[in-house]
Enzyme design. Structure first.
Site, PDB file in Angstrom:
ATOM      1  N   LYS A 184     145.435  15.303  22.385  1.00 42.07           N
ATOM      2  CA  LYS A 184     144.570  14.146  22.635  1.00 42.07           C
ATOM      3  C   LYS A 184     145.297  13.057  23.411  1.00 42.07           C
ATOM      4  O   LYS A 184     146.432  12.718  23.110  1.00 42.07           O
ATOM      5  CB  LYS A 184     144.085  13.580  21.296  1.00 42.07           C
ATOM      6  CG  LYS A 184     143.076  12.471  21.415  1.00 42.07           C
ATOM      7  CD  LYS A 184     141.927  12.697  20.466  1.00 42.07           C
ATOM      8  CE  LYS A 184     140.836  11.660  20.603  1.00 42.07           C
ATOM      9  NZ  LYS A 184     140.096  11.710  21.824  1.00 42.07           N
TER      10      LYS A 184
ATOM     11  N   GLY B 146     152.546  11.676  19.989  1.00 42.16           N
ATOM     12  CA  GLY B 146     153.259  12.831  20.539  1.00 42.16           C
ATOM     13  C   GLY B 146     152.810  13.165  21.947  1.00 42.16           C
ATOM     14  O   GLY B 146     153.631  13.501  22.816  1.00 42.16           O
ATOM     15  N   CYS B 147     151.516  13.059  22.191  1.00 40.40           N
ATOM     16  CA  CYS B 147     150.973  13.384  23.515  1.00 40.40           C
ATOM     17  C   CYS B 147     151.419  12.366  24.553  1.00 40.40           C
ATOM     18  O   CYS B 147     151.687  12.708  25.709  1.00 40.40           O
ATOM     19  CB  CYS B 147     149.455  13.460  23.443  1.00 40.40           C
ATOM     20  SG  CYS B 147     148.877  14.732  22.298  1.00 40.40           S
ATOM     21  N   THR B 148     151.531  11.108  24.140  1.00 40.14           N
ATOM     22  CA  THR B 148     152.006  10.063  25.047  1.00 40.14           C
ATOM     23  C   THR B 148     153.468  10.314  25.400  1.00 40.14           C
ATOM     24  O   THR B 148     153.843  10.285  26.585  1.00 40.14           O
ATOM     25  CB  THR B 148     151.832   8.671  24.403  1.00 40.14           C
ATOM     26  OG1 THR B 148     150.435   8.466  24.148  1.00 40.14           O
ATOM     27  CG2 THR B 148     152.355   7.570  25.304  1.00 40.14           C
TER      28      THR B 148
ATOM     29  N   GLY C 114     153.680  13.277  27.820  1.00 37.01           N
ATOM     30  CA  GLY C 114     153.239  12.907  29.164  1.00 37.01           C
ATOM     31  C   GLY C 114     154.261  12.052  29.891  1.00 37.01           C
ATOM     32  O   GLY C 114     154.525  12.244  31.085  1.00 37.01           O
TER      33      GLY C 114
END
Length: 165
Positions: free
Chosen positions: A50, A55-57, A60
């Protein structure tokens, strides 16, 4: 036919399989992207749950910081989630991400790569995207797969694999 059975299973493609194609998926920056756009290049296709979650930030940002190192090796990075292109644009702008993000709102790309899986949190089961990365070579063959990715150090592991191709 070699490489087709596992590519069509729920486990997604394995190393040595032809990468499942995707066509005209909406992406950040108003683009539409297809697997064929990356013919002749190495592609790091990573799936994340998401936009704008911790974690995704981090993932990225890590891929964005390493983008030029990947480009020197002839590799392109593409992130994928079920978030909308509008969400991707906001995510990229907020965190100065320089990589492309493709939107798989229908879930067809996640299904093809076997990353739409049952997850569990606090004893509740639900369906979600498994954090996974696929390294695809210039001929469209999957060369390495990382499943259940832990973000710290992952980008460096992928970069080392790209160097080894």
């Amino acid at each position: 036919m070699p490489g087709t059975a596992s590519a069509l299973s729920n486990n997604g493609p394995q190393a040595g399989d032809k990468a499942p194609a995707f066509n005209a998926l909406p992406a950040s920056g108003g683009q539409t992207l297809s697997l064929k756009d990356y013919a002749g290049k190495k592609l790091v296709l990573y799936f994340y749950p998401k936009d704008d979650t911790p974690g995704c930030t981090t993932e990225g940002i890590d891929f964005s910081h390493a983008k030029h190192e990947f480009e020197k090796l002839g590799a392109v990075i593409l992130g994928a989630s079920k978030d909308s292109p509008k969400s991707h644009d906001k995510f990229c702008q907020k965190h100065s991400l320089t990589i492309d993000l493709v939107s798989d709102e229908s879930g067809s790309l996640c299904e093809a790569y076997g990353v739409w899986v049952e997850k569990s949190m606090y004893g509740k089961k639900y369906m979600g995207i498994e954090r996974a990365t696929f390294l695809i070579d210039e001929q469209g063959i999957v060369r390495q797969v990382w499943r259940s990715v832990k973000v710290p150090g992952h980008v460096q592991d992928v970069l080392a694999a790209v160097r080894g191709l």
